[in-house]
Motif scaffolding. Structure first.
Motif, mmCIF file in Angstrom:
data_model
loop_
_atom_site.group_PDB
_atom_site.id
_atom_site.type_symbol
_atom_site.label_atom_id
_atom_site.label_comp_id
_atom_site.label_asym_id
_atom_site.label_seq_id
_atom_site.Cartn_x
_atom_site.Cartn_y
_atom_site.Cartn_z
ATOM 1 N N HIS A 1 0.815 -1.200 0.000
ATOM 2 C CA HIS A 1 0.000 0.000 0.000
ATOM 3 C C HIS A 1 0.854 1.257 0.000
ATOM 4 N N ALA A 2 1.932 1.239 0.790
ATOM 5 C CA ALA A 2 2.812 2.404 0.821
ATOM 6 C C ALA A 2 3.500 2.594 -0.534
ATOM 7 N N ILE B 1 3.313 5.865 -3.051
ATOM 8 C CA ILE B 1 4.498 6.590 -3.533
ATOM 9 C C ILE B 1 4.461 6.712 -5.059
ATOM 10 N N LEU B 2 4.095 5.617 -5.743
ATOM 11 C CA LEU B 2 4.041 5.655 -7.209
ATOM 12 C C LEU B 2 2.977 6.645 -7.704
ATOM 13 N N LEU B 3 1.839 6.703 -7.038
ATOM 14 C CA LEU B 3 0.803 7.663 -7.428
ATOM 15 C C LEU B 3 1.270 9.103 -7.272
ATOM 16 N N VAL C 1 2.812 14.415 -14.353
ATOM 17 C CA VAL C 1 1.741 15.007 -15.165
ATOM 18 C C VAL C 1 1.739 16.523 -15.032
ATOM 19 N N ILE C 2 1.954 17.024 -13.817
ATOM 20 C CA ILE C 2 1.967 18.485 -13.605
ATOM 21 C C ILE C 2 3.128 19.122 -14.357
ATOM 22 N N VAL C 3 4.313 18.471 -14.318
ATOM 23 C CA VAL C 3 5.484 19.009 -15.017
ATOM 24 C C VAL C 3 5.246 19.046 -16.523
ATOM 25 N N ILE C 4 4.663 17.961 -17.079
ATOM 26 C CA ILE C 4 4.421 17.914 -18.532
ATOM 27 C C ILE C 4 3.448 19.023 -18.943
ATOM 28 N N LEU C 5 2.402 19.225 -18.176
ATOM 29 C CA LEU C 5 1.442 20.285 -18.490
ATOM 30 C C LEU C 5 2.087 21.657 -18.426
ATOM 31 N N PHE C 6 2.959 21.864 -17.459
ATOM 32 C CA PHE C 6 3.639 23.156 -17.321
ATOM 33 C C PHE C 6 4.543 23.425 -18.525
#
Length: 781
Positions: A596-597, A601-603, A610-615
């Motif tokens: 679960h941990a 971490i992977l999520l 995803v945030i970096v690619i959009l930026f």
């Protein structure tokens, strides 16, 4: 002693005789003087008359009857003195002296006006006596003129009196006390009042004390329901109630207040009521009306249900003191469709009621139960089942609901809770698991089951609890404190204790052993879920680069048996004599990460990517937009930043006209007039024919401006040339004149807007404003 008494008696007799003579001199009848008693002698000194050695005044007590007419002055008495003088003259001073009262030379006292005792009942005067030479013979002496009262005032009641008395009160109960006043002298019969009641029908039940004026009850049969108000007339009379006295009357209203002296009675012998079988508990079914002549605050009816049904129905008092029939137990038309019982009403009265013989104290109640299509009814108010974890259970239990009506319609079951791991058979209500349960994650599952009747759609709900039963499905986990070994530890030295835990709910008996052979350490299991780690063979040294560890196998003793192996790191330390470490070398302990941990971490990492690619994509889009704007730059964009007008050709510092001239020669800033990749709306409008213009050259600014305007008409991306941000005016001394198109009329455009006339009268004004005359176009230049 006897001689002294005789002498005193003779003096009194002489005074009586003197009083009679003074009365005769004053003109008053002797009889009146006798009635008034001994004549009052006012003296200047306080010595007794028989032993008087100084001269003093001698006169009667003076009285004046009030309201006596005084058309002319009349004598009321005479002033005398024991002083002998041939010629005398008298003077008086004080209240009313020489105005109301006068005195002559003989000492006779006169009254000149009518007196009123109610205004003033006494006048205090002072007298002096002089001889013929105006010499003071007798000094001042005080005397009082009393105003005698006559019955000249009528009694008066100062206010209105009202009283109240409770019905059925005993004889002599006080109702109210009345008082009248009389301005006459209260010490005489003129001011003494007597009270009485005027003889009429209302006065027969009451009496009044003639002296105190207290009105009281004369009977014990007052009944508010018969007569609630009495009016008695009270008469007050002076002269002690004699017929010659003056009278006054007043009306006294006596209100009879209510008490509970009537028994409540039913208005009907039989009450017929209808109630649906789904009527809510503790709500009113109907009202049993009562008749009671008493006021509502005094009504105290007590209801009682006879011959059974007290568990099903109850009677409560309504705000109007009637009986509200309430439902205590749920009704079922299929079981009992009617009820009949008797209701009794009574009141606890302190005396016999007036309507005791005529009151209807019992009534029969008939209740008809109406059939209603009811919702399904579950066999239990709440269901509880058990299910074993880590298994797919096909038969956990069954939820049963039935249609309480005689039609016995079919019922469908469903579970309301979303993501519930339990499923239900919609026809039978059988519960089963949709996925395996884990007691360690959730020990109890609670949800609601809906039973819906078809086709009416009536539904009901019930709560279901699923208790997850534990199995031995978790491996034991090692619990141990930090383990270290000292350099000087000997064989069989205990260096630590092993313990274990298990997430399962079952009791466990842990056993410990070495999973692999160790040359330095051993495990001693005590059989009580604990074990010791012992030194098997040394020596140990901090300088040894090797790390010490051991693999510990743990078994929980359950069914099935679960076993785990844990690598335990052991630090090597340098210790003192008491085995307290002073210096240690850190030992590595193998750490594990749960699934679960790891997923969490992977999520998180994926979200950041995803945030970096959009930026990055947004930044690249902004760069492309800026580049396209730079490529479409025009000469007029150079003029946007100027916020002032040029000074013309004489101003050589404001603007450099050579830039426009060079642009005219090389044509780098001019677009080809025939190249229109994206014609605008204005380009598609019909234009008047015009002659081809010569190529722009040095000094021919008019042609260059025309080219720019043509490009602006066909360029969708370019800024309008005639925006307010652009100053294209070169000054009054410029040969080219103004470069701005703001002041250009419709004749200065190469567009033909005459087609607006064809659009109707609404666009006629617009067509007139933008009408174009081709020959006048170049006339401006």
């Amino acid at each position: 002693m006897m001689a002294w008494l005789q002498l005193r008696t003779m003096g009194l007799v002489a005074m009586m005789a003197l009083s009679v003579s003074l009365a005769e001199d004053s003109g008053l009848p002797v009889v009146e003087a006798e009635q008034r008693g001994p004549v009052e002698i006012v003296k200047k000194e306080s010595h007794p008359v028989l032993f008087r050695q100084k001269r003093e005044w001698i006169w009667n007590s003076l009285y004046v009857i009030e309201e006596q007419p005084a058309s002319r002055a009349y004598k009321i008495g005479q002033l005398r003195s024991s002083q002998r003088a041939e010629v005398k003259k008298f003077k008086i001073e004080g209240e009313g002296a020489n105005t109301i009262f006068t005195v002559d030379h003989k000492g006779d006292l006169f009254v000149t006006t009518t007196l009123d005792r109610e205004k003033k009942n006494a006048y205090h005067l002072t007298a002096r006596m002089y001889d013929g030479n105006n010499k003071l013979i007798e000094d001042s002496g005080d005397f009082v003129v009393q105003v005698t009262d006559i019955n000249d005032n009528t009694p008066v009641f100062p206010r209105t009196y009202n009283g109240s008395i409770m019905e059925r009160s005993t004889i002599g109960t006080k109702v109210v006390e009345v008082r009248a006043t009389d301005a006459d002298d209260p010490t005489t019969a003129n001011g003494e009042l007597r009270y009485s009641l005027a003889q009429d029908v209302d006065s027969l039940s009451f009496e009044i004390d003639s002296i105190t004026g207290v009105i009281s009850c004369k009977t014990n049969t007052l009944d508010r329901e018969t007569k609630s108000q009495y009016v008695v007339v009270v008469k007050a009379q002076d002269m002690r109630g004699m017929a010659t006295g003056s009278t006054a009357t007043t009306s006294v209203t006596i209100t009879i207040t209510d008490t509970n002296d009537n028994i409540a009675s039913f208005t009907r012998k039989t009450y017929e009521l209808h109630v649906p079988e789904d009527h809510k508990l503790n709500e009113k079914i109907g009202t049993l009306e009562l008749e009671d002549r008493d006021q509502i605050q005094n009504k105290e009816p007590i209801f009682k249900i006879l011959n059974g049904n007290i568990n099903v129905f109850n009677i409560e008092l309504s705000p109007n003191k009637d009986g509200n029939l309430m439902l205590k137990q749920a009704l079922d038309y299929e079981t009992t469709n009617s009820y009949t019982f008797t209701v009794q009403v009574k009141e606890n009265l302190p005396f016999t009621a007036d309507n005791e013989k005529t009151a209807l104290t019992t009534a029969e109640v008939n209740i008809k139960v109406l059939d209603v299509d009811e919702a399904p009814v579950f066999s239990q108010p709440i269901y509880t089942f058990n299910a074993t974890e880590e298994r797919i259970v096909s038969n956990i239990g069954k939820v049963i609901a039935r249609d309480p009506d005689r039609a016995s319609k079919s019922i469908r079951y469903s579970i309301l809770d979303k993501d519930c791991p339990i499923g239900i058979n919609p026809l039978t209500g059988q519960l089963f698991t949709l996925r395996m349960l884990d007691r360690e994650l959730e020990a109890t599952h609670m949800f609601q089951v809906k039973a819906q009747e078809e086709p009416s759609g009536l539904e009901s709900f019930v709560k279901v609890n699923i208790i997850v039963q534990d199995i031995n499905d978790n491996k034991p986990e090692l619990t141990v404190d930090e383990i270290f070994v000292c350099e000087n530890d000997l064989t069989n030295t205990v260096i630590g204790t092993l313990r274990a835990t298990d997430k399962d709910d079952q009791p466990a008996s842990f056993s410990f052993s070495l999973a692999s052979e160790s040359s330095n350490f051993s495990i001693k299991d005590y059989g009580n879920s604990t074990a010791d780690i012992m030194v098997k063979q040394g020596p140990f040294s901090l300088d040894d680069p090797k790390d010490y560890s051991m693999d510990v196998r743990i078994s929980d003793g359950g069914r099935p048996i679960q076993t785990s192996i844990t690598k335990l790191a052991i630090k090597s330390c340098r210790c003192d004599a008491r085995r307290i470490p002073t210096q240690c070398k850190a030992g590595a302990r193998r750490m594990g990460v749960s699934v679960h941990a790891l997923i969490a971490i992977l999520l998180c990492i994926l979200t950041i990517l995803v945030i970096v690619i959009l930026f990055v994509m947004r930044k690249r889009y902004q760069k492309d937009s800026l580049a396209s704007m730079k490529n479409s730059g025009e000469i007029h964009e150079q003029l946007v930043t100027y916020d002032e007008e040029g000074g013309g050709e004489m101003d050589t510092n404001g603007y450099d006209v050579s830039i426009l001239t060079s642009a005219c020669h090389d044509g780098s800033l001019l677009r080809h007039p025939d190249h229109h990749p994206h014609p605008s709306l204005y380009a598609m409008v019909q234009k008047p024919p015009h002659h081809a213009q010569p190529t722009a050259c040095k000094g021919d600014m008019a042609v260059m401006i025309e080219v720019k305007k043509d490009e602006a008409d066909h360029d969708r991306d370019g800024f309008p040339y005639d925006t307010l941000h652009i100053y294209g005016y070169e000054g009054p001394e410029s040969l080219a004149g103004s470069l701005s198109s703001l002041q250009s009329s419709s004749t200065g455009s190469n567009l033909d807007y005459d087609f607006l006339n064809d659009w109707g009268p609404r666009f006629r004004t617009l067509a007139e404003l933008y009408g174009v005359d081709a020959p006048d176009y170049y006339h401006q230049y």
